[in-house]
Design an enzyme around this catalytic site. Structure first.
Site, mmCIF file in Angstrom:
data_model
loop_
_atom_site.group_PDB
_atom_site.id
_atom_site.type_symbol
_atom_site.label_atom_id
_atom_site.label_comp_id
_atom_site.label_asym_id
_atom_site.label_seq_id
_atom_site.Cartn_x
_atom_site.Cartn_y
_atom_site.Cartn_z
ATOM 1 N N LYS A 282 37.983 53.060 34.048
ATOM 2 C CA LYS A 282 36.550 53.366 34.096
ATOM 3 C C LYS A 282 36.318 54.825 33.704
ATOM 4 O O LYS A 282 37.212 55.657 33.863
ATOM 5 C CB LYS A 282 36.038 53.161 35.528
ATOM 6 C CG LYS A 282 35.966 51.723 35.996
ATOM 7 C CD LYS A 282 35.452 51.655 37.434
ATOM 8 C CE LYS A 282 35.431 50.226 37.945
ATOM 9 N NZ LYS A 282 34.418 49.384 37.298
ATOM 10 N N ARG A 356 37.601 38.989 40.193
ATOM 11 C CA ARG A 356 37.659 37.535 40.008
ATOM 12 C C ARG A 356 39.100 37.028 40.059
ATOM 13 O O ARG A 356 39.344 35.875 40.409
ATOM 14 C CB ARG A 356 36.964 37.151 38.697
ATOM 15 C CG ARG A 356 37.597 37.735 37.464
ATOM 16 C CD ARG A 356 36.670 37.722 36.261
ATOM 17 N NE ARG A 356 35.643 38.758 36.340
ATOM 18 C CZ ARG A 356 34.665 38.913 35.455
ATOM 19 N NH1 ARG A 356 34.564 38.083 34.424
ATOM 20 N NH2 ARG A 356 33.782 39.883 35.594
HETATM 21 N N1 BES Z 1 34.085 46.500 40.998
HETATM 22 C C1 BES Z 1 33.497 46.320 39.727
HETATM 23 C C2 BES Z 1 32.027 45.946 39.786
HETATM 24 C C3 BES Z 1 31.109 46.987 40.366
HETATM 25 C C4 BES Z 1 30.404 47.821 39.525
HETATM 26 C C5 BES Z 1 30.923 47.075 41.730
HETATM 27 C C6 BES Z 1 29.542 48.747 40.062
HETATM 28 C C7 BES Z 1 30.073 48.012 42.247
HETATM 29 C C8 BES Z 1 29.369 48.842 41.410
HETATM 30 C C9 BES Z 1 34.244 45.222 38.987
HETATM 31 O O1 BES Z 1 35.580 45.096 39.277
HETATM 32 C C10 BES Z 1 34.117 45.564 37.549
HETATM 33 O O2 BES Z 1 34.657 46.539 37.143
HETATM 34 N N2 BES Z 1 33.397 44.729 36.799
HETATM 35 C C11 BES Z 1 33.181 44.953 35.423
HETATM 36 C C12 BES Z 1 33.363 43.631 34.726
HETATM 37 C C13 BES Z 1 33.525 43.751 33.234
HETATM 38 C C14 BES Z 1 34.821 44.438 32.886
HETATM 39 C C15 BES Z 1 33.488 42.356 32.644
HETATM 40 C C16 BES Z 1 31.778 45.486 35.220
HETATM 41 O O3 BES Z 1 30.872 45.118 35.974
HETATM 42 O O4 BES Z 1 31.594 46.319 34.341
HETATM 43 MN MN MN Z 2 36.771 46.407 38.137
#
Ligand code: BES
Ligand code: MN
Ligand code: ZN
Length: 504
Positions: A282, A356
């Site tokens: 990230k 997931r």
């Molecule tokens: N933990 C994150 C989702 C999240 C984002 C939780 C902001 C709380 C606040 C999850 O694991 C994630 O990174 N999801 C990605 C999915 C994508 C790679 C398809 C996302 O939401 O960007």
């Molecule tokens: Mn994630």
């Protein structure tokens, strides 16, 4: 916090602060507040007449009454228009009063239930709502502050709910005690989330689960480590865990409050104790917030804690897959294909879509219980916040009746959830060229394709999924939710289970 109920006149209540709600548009105080105003020689009426207090929802004023009124301070809060008052509005009013009481360092707070007579809901429900809101509003997370000055050393210690008369007093008392139990469980979950990632590790969460189990005879705990996960072929959870030297844990809590043969409700909570994104790392902007990626797991632990304390006559299982998601020389990579415990093969296209994966193995594990229903809570996608904002969780699943049940419980308790569709077209988006599924579904409908992925594993039982990415954390405070972890899901799951217990 001690919570008690008394019936009587407001002027006789002794407390550091007495909270009283007033409706918008009234020329002078009504009901019990009218009698109080009389004892004050019309002080409140003068405040209204001066135009300084209109009773708008959330408006507050602080007064310093004299004898014969016994309270040290009088805290007024607007309830809005009488015909528009809702239980959630009453919760917010109690939250405003609680925050005001803390500001003046009150140790004891009394709160009038009189305004709630305008509600459709019975007085007991208003008492539960008020008790919950006061406890939720006064939650603090300051255990890492070593400067004594910055700590609230004298927090609110007693809440007295003041009923206008003795009608239904027993039910009001029971409901306020329940409210206290539920709110404390939500604060327990909040704390777990607010703790930093270097403290709330999978091992730490497992220890907390063990402690919960010690508090109730009806609760047992089992914690799986890497060897047991390997035996169960949990390749998805293990795949995510590969990048971290922090050992993963799979927490199993079983609460047996129902008949021996009764099928349990299974709650599953995502606990990525820190989500860096892994190799698909990230951006560093706000990455620290990803310590909260275990809020689903925390909500499940909190809900089980409340269910055990309330001794609900149901069987409930809590499953919490817990791991970090970090990049390293041993981390799983884009392009890898992993095999989940169901035997399903997963092509990894983005290691940041890790929630997931760990849920896949947990939902497969759930099958052994032949659940009456299974609900998972997960901070799964940023896309869910784009779709719905921060005012509700995303709600999806395979069983319309279960979805409706969760939605209604959410409306009643103030933790709302809103359905998103899960049509076959979304399942198409996660088909892989080389494996059974891929772990991302392309640009559109990210919250839904994540749920579509989960659906592949939640087979053979009624299932609902709550995407709590947006609702589990706030950066601006709300009337009864301070900044940081919200504890979202604890009250919702307890309300959902209470309703199930009442109708079974
Ligand atoms: N933990 C994150 C989702 C999240 C984002 C939780 C902001 C709380 C606040 C999850 O694991 C994630 O990174 N999801 C990605 C999915 C994508 C790679 C398809 C996302 O939401 O960007
Ligand atoms: Mn994630
Ligand atoms: Zn995540």
């Amino acid at each position: 916090m001690k919570v008690q109920v008394t019936a009587g006149k407001l002027k006789d209540v002794r407390a550091d602060a007495l909270g009283v709600g007033l409706f918008q548009g009234a020329k002078r105080p009504e009901g019990e507040a009218a009698a109080l105003d009389k004892a004050l020689g019309g002080l409140i009426a003068r405040l209204i007449k001066a135009g300084d207090f209109e009773g708008k929802a959330g408006q507050t004023a602080l007064l310093y009454p004299e004898a014969p009124v016994r309270a040290k301070r009088l805290a007024l809060v607007g309830l809005g228009k009488r015909e528009e008052l809702t239980l959630e509005g009453f919760r917010k009013a109690a939250g405003h009063i609680a925050k005001l009481a803390r500001l003046v360092r009150a140790r004891s707070l009394a709160f009038s239930l009189d305004g709630a007579e305008a509600l459709e809901e019975p007085r007991a429900e208003a008492a539960q709502a008020a008790a919950e809101a006061v406890i939720l509003a006064t939650y603090t997370f300051d255990e890492y502050k070593t400067d004594g000055e910055k700590k609230d050393k004298k927090p609110l210690a007693t809440l007295t709910l003041v009923a206008p008369d003795r009608r239904g007093l027993k039910a009001v008392k029971a409901a306020s005690a329940e409210g206290r139990t539920i709110a404390e469980a939500a604060c327990f979950a909040r704390r777990l989330v607010d703790l930093p990632g270097n403290t709330h590790t999978p091992t730490y969460l497992a220890r907390e689960a063990r402690r919960l189990a010690r508090a109730s005879r009806k609760l047992t705990v089992r914690v799986l480590g890497r060897p047991q996960m390997e035996r169960l072929k949990m390749g998805a959870l293990l795949g995510v865990a590969k990048g971290s030297s922090e050992p993963p844990r799979f927490i199993v809590l079983e609460y047996k409050g129902g008949r021996a043969k009764e099928k349990p409700v299974v709650l599953v909570g995502k606990a990525v104790t820190f989500d860096s994104g892994g190799i698909s790392i990230k951006p560093s902007q706000a990455m620290e917030e990803m310590k909260r990626d275990m809020a689903g797991g925390a909500a499940v632990l909190g809900a089980i804690k409340a269910v055990a304390a309330l001794k609900l006559p149901l069987n409930v299982v809590g499953l919490v897959p817990a791991t970090e998601n970090l990049p390293s020389g041993t981390a799983f990579k884009p392009g890898d294909i992993i095999t989940a415990s169901s035997g399903t093969t997963i092509e990894i296209l983005n290691t940041d879509a890790e929630g997931r994966l760990i849920l896949a193995d947990a939902l497969t594990y759930a099958k052994r219980y032949k659940p009456a229903a299974c609900v998972d809570l997960a901070t799964l996608t940023g896309a869910c916040e784009i779709a719905l904002g921060k005012h509700c969780a995303g709600l999806m699943g395979t069983d319309e009746a279960l979805i409706e049940e969760v939605k209604e419980a959410g409306e009643a308790c103030g933790e709302r959830a809103w359905p998103l569709p899960l049509w076959p077209e979304y399942h198409e988006q996660i088909k892989s060229d080389v494996a059974d599924v891929k772990n991302i579904g392309g640009r559109g409908g990210g919250a839904i394709t994540a749920a579509a992925f989960l659906a592949k594993f939640a087979e053979g039982y009624p299932w609902a999924h709550l995407d709590i990415a947006a609702t589990s954390w706030v950066t601006t405070e709300l009337p009864y939710i301070p900044k940081g972890a919200t504890g979202y899901g604890v009250r919702l799951m307890v309300e959902f289970l209470k309703r199930r217990a009442a109708s079974s």
